[in-house]
Design an enzyme around this catalytic site. Structure first.
Site, short mmCIF file in Angstrom:
data_model
loop_
_atom_site.label_atom_id
_atom_site.label_comp_id
_atom_site.label_asym_id
_atom_site.label_seq_id
_atom_site.Cartn_x
_atom_site.Cartn_y
_atom_site.Cartn_z
N CYS A 53 0.83 -1.21 0.00
CA CYS A 53 0.00 0.00 0.00
C CYS A 53 0.87 1.26 0.00
O CYS A 53 1.86 1.35 0.73
CB CYS A 53 -0.92 0.00 1.22
SG CYS A 53 -2.04 1.40 1.24
N CYS B 227 0.25 5.05 6.92
CA CYS B 227 -0.40 4.86 8.22
C CYS B 227 0.61 4.20 9.19
O CYS B 227 1.07 3.08 8.93
CB CYS B 227 -1.65 3.99 8.08
SG CYS B 227 -2.72 4.54 6.72
N CYS C 44 -16.03 -9.92 5.93
CA CYS C 44 -15.43 -8.63 5.61
C CYS C 44 -14.19 -8.82 4.74
O CYS C 44 -13.27 -9.54 5.12
CB CYS C 44 -15.00 -7.92 6.88
SG CYS C 44 -16.28 -7.81 8.11
N CYS D 222 -19.53 1.12 8.65
CA CYS D 222 -18.74 0.52 9.72
C CYS D 222 -17.55 1.44 9.91
O CYS D 222 -16.71 1.56 9.01
CB CYS D 222 -18.28 -0.88 9.29
SG CYS D 222 -17.10 -1.62 10.45
N ARG E 34 -17.72 -3.28 17.98
CA ARG E 34 -16.90 -4.48 17.79
C ARG E 34 -15.58 -4.39 18.54
O ARG E 34 -14.81 -3.45 18.36
CB ARG E 34 -16.63 -4.73 16.30
CG ARG E 34 -15.84 -6.04 16.07
CD ARG E 34 -15.74 -6.43 14.60
NE ARG E 34 -17.05 -6.40 13.99
CZ ARG E 34 -17.39 -5.58 12.99
NH1 ARG E 34 -16.51 -4.79 12.46
NH2 ARG E 34 -18.62 -5.58 12.54
FE1 SF4 Z 1 -2.86 1.22 3.35
FE2 SF4 Z 1 -3.19 2.66 5.55
FE3 SF4 Z 1 -5.10 0.90 4.76
FE4 SF4 Z 1 -2.72 0.07 5.73
S1 SF4 Z 1 -4.32 1.19 6.84
S2 SF4 Z 1 -3.78 -0.74 3.97
S3 SF4 Z 1 -1.31 1.63 4.91
S4 SF4 Z 1 -4.43 2.78 3.71
#
Ligand code: SF4
Ligand code: SAM
Ligand code: DTB
Length: 355
Positions: free
Chosen positions: A85, A89, A129, A220, A292
Site C-alpha cells: 500500500c 499509516c 469482511c 462501519c 466491535r
Molecule cells: Fe494502506 Fe493505511 Fe489501509 Fe494500511 S491502513 S492498507 S497503509 S491505507
C-alpha cells in the site's frame, strides 16, 4: 441540533436509568439506527471519565435496552489484497514503505474468496469482511470486488468491504453488487491524525463515509487506540463517530497490534482499563450500534475481553487471522464464549435490513 432539544448526555442518562429489560424480555431485534444528537466534547468526556463502576453500569444498561446482552455478532475478516500500500499509516504492516515482512500480493481469486466465506459461515460467522490494502480502488479493482461481493452475498452472508477511499459512483457500484457494510475508520481524533498518517487528511475519510451513506450502504467506522494518543484524543474520536449523521451502524474499536517495522511498533501498552472505558463510552453514546471488540484480542486477557463485553461490545472478529496478524484461535473463542455464557448471533437475529 435544535437548542430546545435535551442535552444528549441527559438523554443518555435517561436511557441508562430506564429499567433494563430482563433477558427474556430483551429484544435481540432493536429498531434501526436513526439520526443521532450532536455530542459536545465535554458531554462525551463526562461519560468517559466518570467512576469506572458507574460507566460500566450505564453502558450495560444501554446495551440491555437495545440488545440481548449475551449475544455477540461474529464477523470473519479476510485480506483479499494484501500489502504494497502506498499510504503511510504509522500502525499498518501493509504500507509498502515499512519493512514488516508482508509481501504485496495480487487480488485473491474469486474461488478462494468464496471458499473462505463458506468456511466462515460454517463456523458461525454472519458477516464476511473483505479487506484490501489500497489507498483507493481503481475502476478495474471495483469491478473485481463487486463480483466477489455478489458471490459472498449469494451464500447468505452479510457482506462488508474495506478498500480505502471511494470515488464518486463507486459506493453505488458496490451497493448494486449487494454490499451491506463499508468499513472506513476515522482511526483517531482530528488533532492526533496527522501524527499517525500524512498521506491523506481527516476530511478525505469523512468524504468517503458520506459517499457510503449516500449510496445506502451501512457504515462501519471506528478507530484504533493504544497508538500513544491521550484520553482527549480517544474522546475526540468517539465524539466524531457519534456526531456522524446517523452514527455508524457498526463501530470497530481496535487496540493497536504492534508490528515490527512500523513506526508505532514500540508504543507503550495502553492501560486495559482505558480500552474498556473507550468501549463503554462508545456503547453509551451510540446505543444501537454494533460495537466491535476488534484488533488486539490476541494480546488481551480473557478478563479484559469480558470487561469489554460488559462495557457493551457485542461483536468480534472471529477467525485465526485478522488481515495479516494473528487473532484468537477458533477454539480459544469458543472456550471464552462457554466461560461467559455468550452465544453467537444468528441470521434470524438480524436487526438491520440491508439499506
Ligand atoms: Fe494502506 Fe493505511 Fe489501509 Fe494500511 S491502513 S492498507 S497503509 S491505507
Ligand atoms: N486500506 C484501507 C483503509 O485504510 O481504509 C482498508 C484496509 S485497512 C488495513 C483497515 C483498518 O485496519 C485501518 O483503518 C485500521 O483502523 C486497521 N488497522 C490496520 N493496522 C492495524 C493495526 N496494526 N492495529 C490495529 N488496527 C489496524
Ligand atoms: C477494523 O477496524 N479492523 C480490521 C478491519 N476493520 C479491516 C483490521 C485490523 C487489522 C489489524 C492488522 C492486520 O492484521 O494487518
Amino acid at each position: 441540533m435544535n437548542p430546545a432539544d435535551p442535552a444528549p448526555h441527559v438523554e443518555a442518562a435517561h436511557a441508562a436509568s430506564r429499567p433494563a429489560p430482563s433477558d427474556t424480555q430483551a429484544s435481540s431485534l432493536p429498531s434501526p439506527v436513526t439520526a443521532s444528537p450532536a455530542w459536545t466534547y465535554d458531554a462525551v468526556a463526562a461519560i468517559y471519565h466518570q467512576p469506572f463502576m458507574d460507566l460500566l453500569s450505564q453502558a450495560q444498561n444501554v446495551t440491555r435496552a437495545h440488545f440481548d446482552a449475551n449475544t455477540i455478532q461474529l464477523s470473519t475478516l479476510v485480506s483479499i489484497k494484501t500489502g504494497g500500500c502506498p499510504e503511510d499509516c504509522g500502525y499498518c504492516p501493509q504500507a509498502a514503505r515499512y519493512h514488516t515482512g508482508v509481501s504485496a500480493d495480487a487480488l485473491m481469486p474469486i474461488e478462494e474468496v468464496v471458499a473462505a466465506a463458506r468456511a466462515a459461515k460454517a463456523r458461525g460467522a454472519t458477516r464476511f469482511c473483505m479487506g484490501a490494502a489500497w489507498r483507493s480502488p481503481k475502476p478495474r479493482h471495483l469491478e473485481a470486488v463487486a463480483q466477489r461481493v455478489a458471490a459472498v452475498k449469494a451464500l447468505g452472508l452479510e457482506t462488508c468491504a474495506t478498500l480505502g477511499m471511494l470515488a464518486d459512483g463507486q459506493a453505488e457500484q458496490l451497493k448494486a453488487a449487494g454490499l451491506d457494510y463499508y468499513n472506513h475508520n476515522l482511526d483517531t481524533s482530528p488533532a492526533f491524525y496527522g501524527k499517525v498518517i500524512t498521506t491523506r487528511v481527516y476530511d478525505d475519510r469523512l468524504q468517503t463515509l458520506q459517499r457510503v451513506r449516500d449510496a445506502g450502504i451501512n457504515v462501519c467506522c471506528g478507530g484504533i487506540v493504544g497508538m500513544g494518543e491521550s484520553a482527549q484524543d480517544r474522546i475526540g474520536l468517539l465524539c466524531q463517530l457519534a456526531n456522524l449523521q446517523p452514527y455508524p451502524q457498526s463501530v470497530p474499536i481496535n487496540d493497536l497490534v504492534k508490528v515490527a517495522g512500523t513506526p508505532l511498533a514500540d508504543t507503550p501498552d495502553l492501560d486495559p482499563l482505558e480500552f474498556v472505558r473507550t468501549v463503554a463510552t462508545a456503547r453509551t453514546i451510540m446505543p444501537q450500534a454494533r460495537v466491535r471488540l476488534s484488533a488486539g484480542r490476541q494480546a488481551m486477557s480473557a478478563s479484559t475481553q469480558a470487561l469489554c463485553f460488559l462495557a457493551g461490545a457485542n461483536s468480534i472478529f472471529y477467525g485465526e487471522t485478522l488481515l495479516t496478524t494473528a487473532n484468537p484461535a477458533w477454539d480459544a473463542d469458543r472456550h471464552l464464549f462457554d466461560q461467559l455464557g455468550l452465544t453467537a448471533e444468528t441470521r434470524s437475529d438480524f436487526h438491520y435490513a440491508s439499506a
